[in-house]
Scaffold this active site. Structure first.
Site, short mmCIF file in Angstrom:
data_model
loop_
_atom_site.label_atom_id
_atom_site.label_comp_id
_atom_site.label_asym_id
_atom_site.label_seq_id
_atom_site.Cartn_x
_atom_site.Cartn_y
_atom_site.Cartn_z
CB CYS A 332 -0.98 -0.03 1.16
SG CYS A 332 -2.36 1.12 0.94
CG HIS A 432 -3.91 -3.37 3.50
ND1 HIS A 432 -2.76 -2.96 4.13
CD2 HIS A 432 -4.46 -2.24 2.94
CE1 HIS A 432 -2.60 -1.66 3.98
NE2 HIS A 432 -3.62 -1.20 3.27
#
Length: 494
Positions: A332, A432
């Site tokens: 991310c 994630h």
């Protein structure tokens, strides 16, 4: 059964509220009840994306698992995410409504009582028992007037209260007595019991103190939870995971960059369940250099964290190590930092409009006004040096990012956007939970083992199965150390 509720507040942050709620949720569920967790307002480093694409606190998502339910934003209608410079991103009913300063939000939150009650009423209609979690301390006198998460919420939903206190910090009796004494008379009437958490030793030694505090407060001690090892997700920075672990040449040593605005460090949990893996959270460049893998995790403010890495000399060290062949994974915000630059034309993250990245991937990221929040499943292609030999596998995870990334690197998924890519010894992804995918994680770890001349291993349990096992372990400890019958009586009397 007529709907019942019970609320858990703590003498302080980190006292054990989240784990107590998780344990009670599991106990009630295993006893045959339909159960839901609820936390009206949560400030957390770790968040979760629901099936519907809504963002909520990770702790409530875990508590939903304990209840055998899908996570839903109504379990946590308000999520606050610190973004730096004394500002917070406000997530309302699963969607961001922008950033606010603390004083601004303090005035704004009084408007949110209806949103809280609407969310709670939905849970109430579908659950026999709601287990509610407070936040911080219930007697923060400076912000108590407009409380919507502790005793103010207990009054709104008419809930009996259990107070949790952490004895490992010391001063447990003073914290119990002080907390109850600072409550208003009508608030004290709601407190039906106390659970003491993290006790090391023989409970019999504690009994005189337990009897005295019961006499002083008029509130019974419902149980003393022992100090025990439990490997489930942490809600925020109050965690032992950041404690340093020395490297071991017979193990896989992984350095995780502890960013200033670190987010979703729970991504690393699936790696740590492997006995031959050491995780070290790194804050200085001189701690780097003896690892087998470096991970740059998620960030709540990519540009500010990237700037911080440059100022600390970490960025230069990461570039140097990458050139020496050390594998680096960016997740991310960490993925965004691996590129050539990060642009913020709308000032989403602050005043810096453009900042050069680490230059390890031929990509760039632009912060957009709309936030991507979605669960993900797709095919990851095992291409390039990093994933050579993996083949094409199915992976799942979730995305939470303000930035949109593009560039010359080949996409390793079949999507029309860049979800994952790699170049040489560098791998970047927006997913994630990437290490929750057993086949992917086994491949990466075995590649590192082979490089060190260690024996290959095959995991026989998924991270999802491991997590359920830890939750069941927590339930067992609760039943052994807490008066569950007394808690049921509290429910019935309310």
């Amino acid at each position: 059964m007529k709907h019942k509720n019970i609320m858990v507040v703590g003498t302080s942050s980190g006292a054990g509220k989240s784990i107590t709620v998780t344990g009670l949720c599991r106990v009630f569920f295993k006893d045959g009840y339909t159960v839901s967790p609820f936390k009206s307002q949560n400030m957390a480093l770790n968040s979760y994306i629901t099936k519907e694409g809504h963002e909520m606190g990770r702790a409530q998502a875990l508590q939903a698992i304990a209840c055998d339910k899908d996570a839903h934003y109504k379990m946590n209608p308000i999520l606050l995410k610190p973004t730096g410079d004394r500002r917070i991103q406000v997530i309302l009913n699963g969607k961001s409504i922008g950033n606010m300063g603390g004083f601004e939000y303090g005035k704004f939150k009084s408007n949110l009582k209806k949103e809280i009650m609407d969310a709670y009423d939905e849970l109430k209609n579908e659950s026999e028992i709601c287990v509610i979690e407070g936040a911080g301390s219930p007697v923060e006198l400076n912000i108590k007037q407009d409380d919507i998460v502790n005793m103010g919420l207990a009054q709104m939903i008419d809930a009996p209260v259990i107070l949790v206190a952490d004895i490992d910090r010391g001063g447990v009796f003073a914290s119990i007595y002080g907390t109850i004494s600072l409550m208003e008379p009508e608030e004290r009437e709601r407190v039906k019991g106390v659970i003491i958490n993290k006790f090391r030793g023989n409970v019999d030694i504690l009994r005189p103190g337990l009897e005295k505090i019961e006499e002083l407060t008029g509130v019974p001690i419902l149980g003393v939870m022992p100090y025990f090892e439990l490997d489930i997700e942490d809600e925020d920075g109050v965690t032992e995971k950041f404690n340093k672990i020395k490297t071991n040449n017979n193990n896989i040593n992984i350095s995780v960059i502890k960013l200033k605005h670190l987010s979703n460090f729970t991504d690393i949990d699936a790696l740590s369940i492997n006995e031959d893996v050491n995780i070290n959270y790194i804050t200085s460049f001189y701690e780097l250099g003896n690892e087998d893998l470096i991970i740059i995790p998620g960030s709540k403010n990519t540009i500010d964290d990237l700037k911080d890495l440059k100022e600390k000399g970490m960025a230069q060290e990461l570039i140097k190590l990458s050139r020496k062949g050390t594998p680096i994974i960016g997740i991310c915000g960490g993925f965004q930092m691996l590129g050539g630059k990060v642009l913020d034309p709308y000032g989403i993250e602050g005043d810096i409009k453009e900042l050069p990245g680490l230059g390890l991937l031929d990509i760039e990221t632009t912060m957009e006004k709309e936030k991507v929040t979605t669960q993900y499943s797709g095919i990851l292609k095992g291409k390039g040096e990093f994933l050579k030999g993996l083949g094409d596998i199915e992976v799942k995870g979730y995305e939470i990012h303000q930035g949109v990334t593009s560039g010359q690197e080949e996409s390793l998924t079949l999507d029309d956007r860049l979800v994952a890519t790699s170049k040489d010894n560098i791998f970047g992804t927006y997913l994630h939970g990437i290490f929750d995918n057993l086949e992917f994680t086994d491949f990466i770890l075995n590649k590192l083992r082979e490089k060190k001349g260690l024996e290959r291993k095959v995991s026989n349990i998924s991270f999802d199965e491991y997590r359920i096992g830890e939750i069941d372990k927590l339930e067992k400890i609760f039943r052994e150390n807490v008066d569950i019958e007394a808690i049921y009586k509290i429910l019935e009397e309310n």
